[in-house]
Design an enzyme around this catalytic site. Structure first.
Site, short mmCIF file in Angstrom:
data_model
loop_
_atom_site.label_atom_id
_atom_site.label_comp_id
_atom_site.label_asym_id
_atom_site.label_seq_id
_atom_site.Cartn_x
_atom_site.Cartn_y
_atom_site.Cartn_z
N SER A 134 0.83 -1.21 0.00
CA SER A 134 0.00 0.00 0.00
C SER A 134 0.87 1.25 0.00
CB SER A 134 -0.87 -0.02 1.25
OG SER A 134 -1.46 1.24 1.46
N TYR A 159 -2.28 -0.82 11.04
CA TYR A 159 -2.55 -1.39 9.71
C TYR A 159 -1.40 -1.06 8.75
CZ TYR A 159 -3.91 -1.22 4.86
OH TYR A 159 -3.88 -1.34 3.49
N LYS A 163 1.77 -3.50 6.75
CA LYS A 163 2.20 -3.52 5.33
C LYS A 163 3.70 -3.24 5.25
CE LYS A 163 -1.75 -4.30 3.27
NZ LYS A 163 -2.00 -5.60 2.63
C1 WQD Z 1 -9.61 9.58 0.98
C2 WQD Z 1 -9.81 11.07 1.19
C3 WQD Z 1 -10.10 11.65 3.50
C4 WQD Z 1 -13.95 9.59 3.99
C5 WQD Z 1 -6.95 4.63 3.41
C6 WQD Z 1 -5.78 3.88 3.97
C7 WQD Z 1 -5.02 3.22 2.87
C8 WQD Z 1 -5.93 2.33 2.07
C9 WQD Z 1 -7.13 3.07 1.59
C10 WQD Z 1 -6.70 0.10 2.43
C11 WQD Z 1 -9.04 11.62 2.40
C12 WQD Z 1 -11.36 11.96 2.72
C13 WQD Z 1 -12.78 10.10 3.47
C14 WQD Z 1 -14.98 10.49 4.37
C15 WQD Z 1 -13.60 12.33 3.66
N1 WQD Z 1 -6.30 1.20 2.87
N2 WQD Z 1 -12.60 11.44 3.31
N3 WQD Z 1 -14.76 11.83 4.17
O1 WQD Z 1 -7.32 7.63 3.92
O2 WQD Z 1 -6.43 7.96 1.57
O3 WQD Z 1 -6.48 5.68 2.57
O4 WQD Z 1 -7.75 3.74 2.68
O5 WQD Z 1 -7.12 -0.83 2.30
O6 WQD Z 1 -3.97 2.51 3.41
O7 WQD Z 1 -4.95 4.77 4.70
O8 WQD Z 1 -8.60 6.75 1.89
O9 WQD Z 1 -10.93 6.80 1.15
O10 WQD Z 1 -10.44 6.92 3.61
O11 WQD Z 1 -9.90 8.89 2.16
O12 WQD Z 1 -13.46 13.54 3.53
O13 WQD Z 1 -16.06 10.10 4.85
O14 WQD Z 1 -11.19 11.31 1.48
O15 WQD Z 1 -9.88 12.62 4.49
O16 WQD Z 1 -8.63 12.92 2.08
P1 WQD Z 1 -7.18 7.12 2.56
P2 WQD Z 1 -10.06 7.28 2.22
#
Ligand code: WQD
Length: 354
Positions: A134, A159, A163
Site C-alpha cells: 500500500s 494497519y 504492510k
Molecule cells: C480519501 C480522502 C479523506 C472519507 C486509506 C488507507 C489506505 C488504504 C485506503 C486500504 C481523504 C477523505 C474520506 C470520508 C472524507 N487502505 N474522506 N470523508 O485515507 O487515503 O487511505 O484507505 O485498504 O492505506 O490509509 O482513503 O478513502 O479513507 O480517504 O473527507 O467520509 O477522502 O480525508 O482525504 P485514505 P479514504
C-alpha cells in the site's frame, strides 16, 4: 468450500483473500487470461457471494478453501492438493481505525499469517509471490509524487505498519534466498467496480473510505458526506489522493505475474494513475456520473490523514508495461452501476469489517 484445482499450462495461482474487493477483481482478470486460480479466504471480511459472481462473470469454476493463514496444516493441504506456481497475497485486515483499537489482532493476522504462508511456500518450493502492499508504507512524504525508492516506514497506524513490516520481511527473505521472485505492489486508493456491476466494494455498515460513502449519499442511503478538513494547503482545501480503478489494479497483477515468471527477483511497483484529485473534485465527478446531488459538510480533519499524495507511475510502465487506463469518469460510473445494482452490497452472509 474446498476442491481440487485443475492445472492449465499457464499455471495455477493461489489467491489469498481472493473473495475480497481487490482479490475478486484480480481473479476475474487471471481467469480471463487463462490462468487457473485457487482461492483461500477465511471470509473474515468477505462472503462466498463474490466467488459465485466471479464464476458467473467468467463461466469458470474457482476452487476455494475456507482456511485461516495461521492454520499451517490447512495451508499445507492446499499446496498438496494443487500445483501452485505463484501466490497472490491479498488477505489481510485493512481497517485503519480498528487497527488502532486491536493492534495485536492486526499484527497476528497480517504478519503472522504472512510468515506462515511464506514458510509453507518454502516447504513446497513455491518461490513466486505477489504481495498487496500500500502507498501507506511511505508514511509522511518528503516530496511528491512517491517514487519506489523513497524511504518507507513512519506509518501512523498498526494497519500501515503491518504492510511496512511485511515488506521488510519479504526483503530479508529475498536477501537470504534469491530463489525467490517477489513483487510488492503499492496500491494507491483503489476504487471502482467491475463493468458487469456484479462485483465491487462491499463494506459493512457505515463505510470508512471516501467513494463507498459518496455513493451511498448519492443513493440516499446516507444523508451527507462529512468532508474531513477544508483547510489543507491543497487546490480547494480538501484532501488530495491518487484514485485508481480496481480493474486497472487487477491488470497490474497480471503484468506482475509475467514478470515473476521471468524470474524478476525482488521488485516494488507503485500501482496508481499519477493523477491527484481532491475530495470535492471526487464529489463533483460522482454527481456527474450519477446525476444525483451529493450533499456534504466540511468538518475538522481526520486524525492521521495526510493532506496530499499521489504516485509516480513510470517504473511500472517501463518494467511491467502496465499503466492505468480508466479515468475518473469511468471509475465513478462503475461505482454507481455497482451501487444501483447492489444497494446493500452483497446480499447475504455479510461479515464484520475487521
Ligand atoms: C480519501 C480522502 C479523506 C472519507 C486509506 C488507507 C489506505 C488504504 C485506503 C486500504 C481523504 C477523505 C474520506 C470520508 C472524507 N487502505 N474522506 N470523508 O485515507 O487515503 O487511505 O484507505 O485498504 O492505506 O490509509 O482513503 O478513502 O479513507 O480517504 O473527507 O467520509 O477522502 O480525508 O482525504 P485514505 P479514504
Amino acid at each position: 468450500m474446498s476442491s481440487k484445482g485443475s492445472m492449465s499450462s499457464k499455471g495455477c495461482i493461489l489467491a489469498t483473500g481472493g473473495a475480497g474487493y481487490v482479490g475478486t477483481h484480480t481473479v476475474v482478470e487471471l481467469l480471463n487470461e487463462g490462468y487457473d486460480v485457487v482461492v483461500v479466504d477465511n471470509l473474515a471480511n468477505a462472503t462466498m457471494e463474490g466467488l459465485k459472481r466471479i464464476e458467473e462473470i467468467t463461466g469458470k469454476r474457482v476452487p476455494a478453501y475456507n482456511v485461516n493463514l495461521l492454520d499451517t496444516e490447512g495451508l499445507k493441504n492446499i499446496f498438496s492438493e494443487n500445483r501452485i506456481t505463484c501466490v497472490m497475497h491479498f488477505a489481510g485486515f485493512k481497517a485503519v481505525g480498528k487497527s488502532v483499537d486491536i493492534p495485536l489482532q492486526y499484527y497476528k493476522n497480517n504478519i503472522g499469517g504472512t510468515v506462515n504462508l511464506l514458510e509453507v511456500m518454502n516447504e513446497f518450493k513455491v518461490y513466486n509471490m505477489i504481495f498487496s502492499s500500500s502507498a501507506t508504507v511511505y508514511g509522511v512524504p518528503e516530496k511528491l509524487p512517491f517514487v519506489e525508492t523513497d524511504k518507507t516506514g513512519g506509518c501512523t497506524n498498526p494497519y500501515g505498519k503491518t504492510k511496512f513490516f511485511i515488506e521488510e520481511i519479504m526483503k530479508d527473505l529475498y536477501t537470504a534466498d534469491q530463489q525467490w521472485n517477489i513483487v510488492m505492489l503499492r496500491y494507491f486508493n483503489p476504487i471502482g467496480a467491475h463493468k458487469s456491476g456484479r462485483i465491487g466494494e462491499s463494506p459493512i455498515g457505515i463505510p470508512h473510505n471516501l467513494m463507498p460513502y459518496i455513493s451511498k449519499v448519492a443513493a440516499g442511503e446516507l444523508e451527507f458526506l462529512t468532508v474531513y478538513g477544508g483547510d489543507y494547503e491543497t487546490k480547494d482545501g480538501t484532501g488530495v489522493r491518487d484514485y485508481t480503478h480496481v480493474v486497472d489494479l487487477a491488470k497490474g497483477h497480471v503484468a506482475a505475474l509475467k514478470s515473476v515468471k521471468n524470474k524478476c527477483g525482488l521488485k516494488i511497483y507503485n500501482l496508481g494513475t499519477g493523477k491527484a484529485y481532491s475530495v470535492l473534485e471526487m464529489v463533483k465527478a460522482f454527481e456527474k456520473a450519477s446525476g444525483k446531488t451529493v450533499k456534504y459538510k466540511i468538518a475538522p480533519r481526520r486524525a492521521g490523514d495526510l493532506p496530499t499524495f499521489w504516485s509516480d507511475v513510470s517504473l511500472a510502465k517501463k518494467e511491467l508495461g502496465w499503466e492505468a487506463e480508466k479515468d475518473l469518469d469511468e471509475m465513478c460510473e462503475d461505482i454507481w452501476r455497482w451501487q444501483c445494482m447492489n444497494p446493500g452490497g452483497y446480499p447475504s452472509g455479510q461479515s464484520k469489517s475487521t
